[in-house]
Design a protein around this motif. Structure first.
Motif, PDB file in Angstrom:
ATOM      1  N   PHE A  13      39.283  13.994  -7.143  1.00 34.62           N
ATOM      2  CA  PHE A  13      39.972  15.110  -8.037  1.00 34.62           C
ATOM      3  C   PHE A  13      39.862  16.237  -8.166  1.00 34.62           C
ATOM      4  O   PHE A  13      39.616  17.449  -7.805  1.00 34.62           O
ATOM      5  CB  PHE A  13      38.871  14.405  -9.400  1.00 34.62           C
ATOM      6  CG  PHE A  13      37.647  15.174  -9.476  1.00 34.62           C
ATOM      7  CD1 PHE A  13      37.455  16.336  -9.885  1.00 34.62           C
ATOM      8  CD2 PHE A  13      36.728  13.737  -9.183  1.00 34.62           C
ATOM      9  CE1 PHE A  13      35.674  16.806 -10.005  1.00 34.62           C
ATOM     10  CE2 PHE A  13      35.339  14.669  -8.979  1.00 34.62           C
ATOM     11  CZ  PHE A  13      35.059  16.087  -8.899  1.00 34.62           C
ATOM     12  N   ARG A  14      40.940  16.713  -9.571  1.00 34.36           N
ATOM     13  CA  ARG A  14      40.900  17.813  -9.267  1.00 34.36           C
ATOM     14  C   ARG A  14      40.125  18.840  -9.963  1.00 34.36           C
ATOM     15  O   ARG A  14      39.384  18.352 -10.957  1.00 34.36           O
ATOM     16  CB  ARG A  14      42.485  18.794 -10.921  1.00 34.36           C
ATOM     17  CG  ARG A  14      43.229  18.440  -9.807  1.00 34.36           C
ATOM     18  CD  ARG A  14      44.598  19.542 -10.428  1.00 34.36           C
ATOM     19  NE  ARG A  14      44.163  19.037 -12.380  1.00 34.36           N
ATOM     20  CZ  ARG A  14      44.900  19.242 -12.967  1.00 34.36           C
ATOM     21  NH1 ARG A  14      45.440  20.825 -13.032  1.00 34.36           N
ATOM     22  NH2 ARG A  14      44.493  19.830 -14.324  1.00 34.36           N
ATOM     23  N   ILE A  31      42.582  26.153 -18.376  1.00 36.26           N
ATOM     24  CA  ILE A  31      43.526  26.612 -19.462  1.00 36.26           C
ATOM     25  C   ILE A  31      45.558  26.561 -19.288  1.00 36.26           C
ATOM     26  O   ILE A  31      45.254  25.307 -17.790  1.00 36.26           O
ATOM     27  CB  ILE A  31      43.739  28.058 -19.974  1.00 36.26           C
ATOM     28  CG1 ILE A  31      44.276  29.070 -18.924  1.00 36.26           C
ATOM     29  CG2 ILE A  31      42.795  28.737 -20.201  1.00 36.26           C
ATOM     30  CD1 ILE A  31      44.176  30.089 -18.642  1.00 36.26           C
ATOM     31  N   VAL A  32      46.634  26.652 -20.138  1.00 33.58           N
ATOM     32  CA  VAL A  32      47.478  26.458 -19.543  1.00 33.58           C
ATOM     33  C   VAL A  32      47.600  28.134 -18.643  1.00 33.58           C
ATOM     34  O   VAL A  32      47.853  28.482 -19.748  1.00 33.58           O
ATOM     35  CB  VAL A  32      48.037  25.580 -20.554  1.00 33.58           C
ATOM     36  CG1 VAL A  32      49.629  25.899 -19.577  1.00 33.58           C
ATOM     37  CG2 VAL A  32      48.172  24.682 -21.052  1.00 33.58           C
ATOM     38  N   VAL A  76      41.620  17.020 -23.205  1.00 37.64           N
ATOM     39  CA  VAL A  76      43.357  17.458 -22.801  1.00 37.64           C
ATOM     40  C   VAL A  76      43.667  18.264 -23.738  1.00 37.64           C
ATOM     41  O   VAL A  76      43.452  18.991 -24.766  1.00 37.64           O
ATOM     42  CB  VAL A  76      44.465  16.037 -23.325  1.00 37.64           C
ATOM     43  CG1 VAL A  76      45.517  16.566 -22.648  1.00 37.64           C
ATOM     44  CG2 VAL A  76      44.545  15.345 -22.425  1.00 37.64           C
ATOM     45  N   VAL A  77      44.163  19.300 -22.311  1.00 34.70           N
ATOM     46  CA  VAL A  77      44.327  20.877 -22.559  1.00 34.70           C
ATOM     47  C   VAL A  77      46.063  21.207 -22.514  1.00 34.70           C
ATOM     48  O   VAL A  77      46.145  20.844 -21.665  1.00 34.70           O
ATOM     49  CB  VAL A  77      44.168  22.142 -21.620  1.00 34.70           C
ATOM     50  CG1 VAL A  77      44.418  23.230 -21.790  1.00 34.70           C
ATOM     51  CG2 VAL A  77      41.984  22.342 -21.665  1.00 34.70           C
ATOM     52  N   PRO A 107      35.363  18.272 -13.175  1.00 36.47           N
ATOM     53  CA  PRO A 107      36.881  18.000 -13.478  1.00 36.47           C
ATOM     54  C   PRO A 107      37.760  18.262 -14.151  1.00 36.47           C
ATOM     55  O   PRO A 107      37.341  18.789 -15.337  1.00 36.47           O
ATOM     56  CB  PRO A 107      36.945  16.250 -13.466  1.00 36.47           C
ATOM     57  CG  PRO A 107      35.130  15.960 -14.135  1.00 36.47           C
ATOM     58  CD  PRO A 107      34.709  16.914 -13.852  1.00 36.47           C
ATOM     59  N   VAL A 108      38.781  19.507 -13.697  1.00 38.29           N
ATOM     60  CA  VAL A 108      39.977  20.081 -14.736  1.00 38.29           C
ATOM     61  C   VAL A 108      40.596  18.862 -15.612  1.00 38.29           C
ATOM     62  O   VAL A 108      41.088  17.933 -15.134  1.00 38.29           O
ATOM     63  CB  VAL A 108      40.951  20.338 -13.618  1.00 38.29           C
ATOM     64  CG1 VAL A 108      42.139  20.914 -14.722  1.00 38.29           C
ATOM     65  CG2 VAL A 108      39.683  21.391 -12.321  1.00 38.29           C
ATOM     66  N   PRO A 109      40.220  18.880 -16.399  1.00 33.20           N
ATOM     67  CA  PRO A 109      41.233  17.977 -17.847  1.00 33.20           C
ATOM     68  C   PRO A 109      42.949  18.253 -17.908  1.00 33.20           C
ATOM     69  O   PRO A 109      43.450  19.344 -17.380  1.00 33.20           O
ATOM     70  CB  PRO A 109      41.250  18.901 -19.316  1.00 33.20           C
ATOM     71  CG  PRO A 109      39.384  19.909 -18.621  1.00 33.20           C
ATOM     72  CD  PRO A 109      39.738  20.125 -17.617  1.00 33.20           C
ATOM     73  N   ASP A 110      43.136  16.826 -18.412  1.00 42.38           N
ATOM     74  CA  ASP A 110      44.873  17.111 -17.711  1.00 42.38           C
ATOM     75  C   ASP A 110      45.165  17.958 -18.669  1.00 42.38           C
ATOM     76  O   ASP A 110      44.472  18.798 -19.983  1.00 42.38           O
ATOM     77  CB  ASP A 110      45.170  15.702 -18.335  1.00 42.38           C
ATOM     78  CG  ASP A 110      44.738  13.882 -17.303  1.00 42.38           C
ATOM     79  OD1 ASP A 110      44.093  14.412 -16.414  1.00 42.38           O
ATOM     80  OD2 ASP A 110      44.274  13.151 -17.692  1.00 42.38           O
TER      81      ASP A 110
END
Length: 396
Positions: free
Chosen positions: A46-47, A56-57, A83-84, A97-100
């Motif tokens: 997974f990421r 972040i975005v 969810v980010v 894990p990196v959030p969606d």
């Protein structure tokens, strides 16, 4: 008598890899893979964040000091992730894990957080920063480790991380070692006139252990033909490779060659145009390999490194040479006379090689500090300071 290169070619031509066996991964250490290992999953699956910080975005960050609203966190092993979206951030920890929605992770040292708001003090933040991609280490279905790879501790850790629990490896050879010589004393015996302590068996066993071979049977035979025949017969019945130490020269009490002939072994060659180690015999009995090594310790070890090691490399299925060859400048000038190639005990120091004192075939002390052998063919019997020479790096 054969040349050094002829001897090596004949050994490789007559050596075959041993049968394969599938074993639990934890018991495969020191073996060599007989089949490619295919990755059953991706690593990471997974990421994954490579830092403690904030997910972040990345396009949100248009200048230093951009503020984002915190919407939760992601720690290692967490499943229910926030969810980010644009304008949001999530606390995240290394390996989590990196959030969606998140496209980058900013390390916490470049942030400040209070009252549900995190300030990003880094600019710009590239897309994908501090995020381990799915399959970045290995993709599912890719060759994780090719055939011929040593199953090292690192390899075991790598495969275990993909839940690989068994591998197919080449069998490790069983080695029989015969020591001959009525002048030899075993450890603990009182030193008497005309006697010396036997050291070749311990030396060769240590060299074999160094490359992961632990099945070594040591036998002793007096300088008498019948005793030598019986000892060699027993070793050939139970082992894949037999090494004989001593008894292979032309003296009245050298019986190894005669004993092998009596046992129906095929002699592939006897004597190599080299110094030290001229009286080397290589033979076979069916698929069993036989090396009769000189009795002088330094000669015996030179022949082990130069001829036995390449054979073991092939029968064990290693894709990497056990004895690596490089070209290095020599520190001191050297010359020799005669019609035999020479191997010199040596040390690689920095970017050059140094030939050591004590090159005589009976002197083993210089091998205690050697980490290489210099190979000088007759065509290069005189070398100047700084001239490039062929250097064989000993296993460590």
């Amino acid at each position: 008598m054969v040349t050094v290169n002829e001897a090596k070619q004949r050994i490789i031509a007559n050596s075959n890899t041993l049968p394969t066996v599938t074993v639990p991964l934890e018991k495969a250490g020191g073996g060599f893979l007989a089949k490619d290992v295919i990755a059953p999953i991706a690593l990471p699956p997974f990421r994954q964040s490579s830092m403690d910080g904030y997910a972040i975005v990345h396009s949100d960050i248009t200048q230093p000091g951009t503020e984002l609203r915190l919407v939760g966190e992601s720690k290692a092993g967490q499943v229910d992730l926030p969810v980010v979206n644009i304008g949001l951030a999530a606390r995240i920890f290394t390996g989590a894990p990196v959030p969606d929605g998140a496209t980058a992770v900013v390390m916490q040292e470049n942030t400040s957080a209070a009252d549900g708001i995190v300030m990003i003090n880094e600019f710009p933040v590239p897309d994908g920063k501090n995020i381990r991609r799915v399959g970045q280490q290995i993709a599912a279905g890719a060759v994780a480790l090719p055939a011929g790879t040593l199953v090292s501790p690192g390899a075991i850790g790598f495969l275990k991380g993909m839940d690989v629990n068994a591998v197919t490896v080449y069998s490790k050879p069983r080695i029989g070692l015969l020591v001959t010589g009525d002048e030899l004393l075993k450890s603990g015996e009182s030193l008497r006139p005309g006697k010396i302590y036997e050291s070749n068996s311990a030396m060769l066993k240590a060299a074999l252990n160094q490359i992961g071979i632990d099945s070594v049977t040591i036998s002793y035979a007096s300088d008498e033909l019948h005793a030598t025949i019986e000892a060699l017969k027993a070793l050939l019945e139970e082992n894949d490779v037999v090494l004989a130490s001593g008894g292979i020269s032309v003296g009245d009490y050298d019986f190894v060659g005669k004993a092998l002939e009596a046992l129906g072994a095929e002699t592939i060659f006897y004597k190599v145009r080299q110094k030290p180690g001229k009286p080397l015999l290589f033979g076979k009995k069916k698929e069993k390999l036989i090396f009769a090594l000189p009795g002088n310790p330094a000669s015996s070890l030179v022949c082990y490194y130069e001829y036995v090691l390449p054979a073991l490399q092939k029968i064990m299925g290693s894709k990497e040479p056990f004895l690596r060859s490089v070209q290095l400048p020599i520190r001191h000038a050297y010359r020799f006379d005669g019609e035999r190639d020479e191997f010199l005990k040596a040390r690689v120091e920095g970017n050059e090689v140094v030939s050591l004192d004590g090159q005589e075939s009976f002197v083993i002390g210089s091998f205690a500090i050697a980490n290489a052998l210099i190979y000088l063919p007759v065509s290069q019997n005189q070398v100047a300071v700084g001239e490039l020479v062929e250097v064989h790096l000993l296993p460590v």
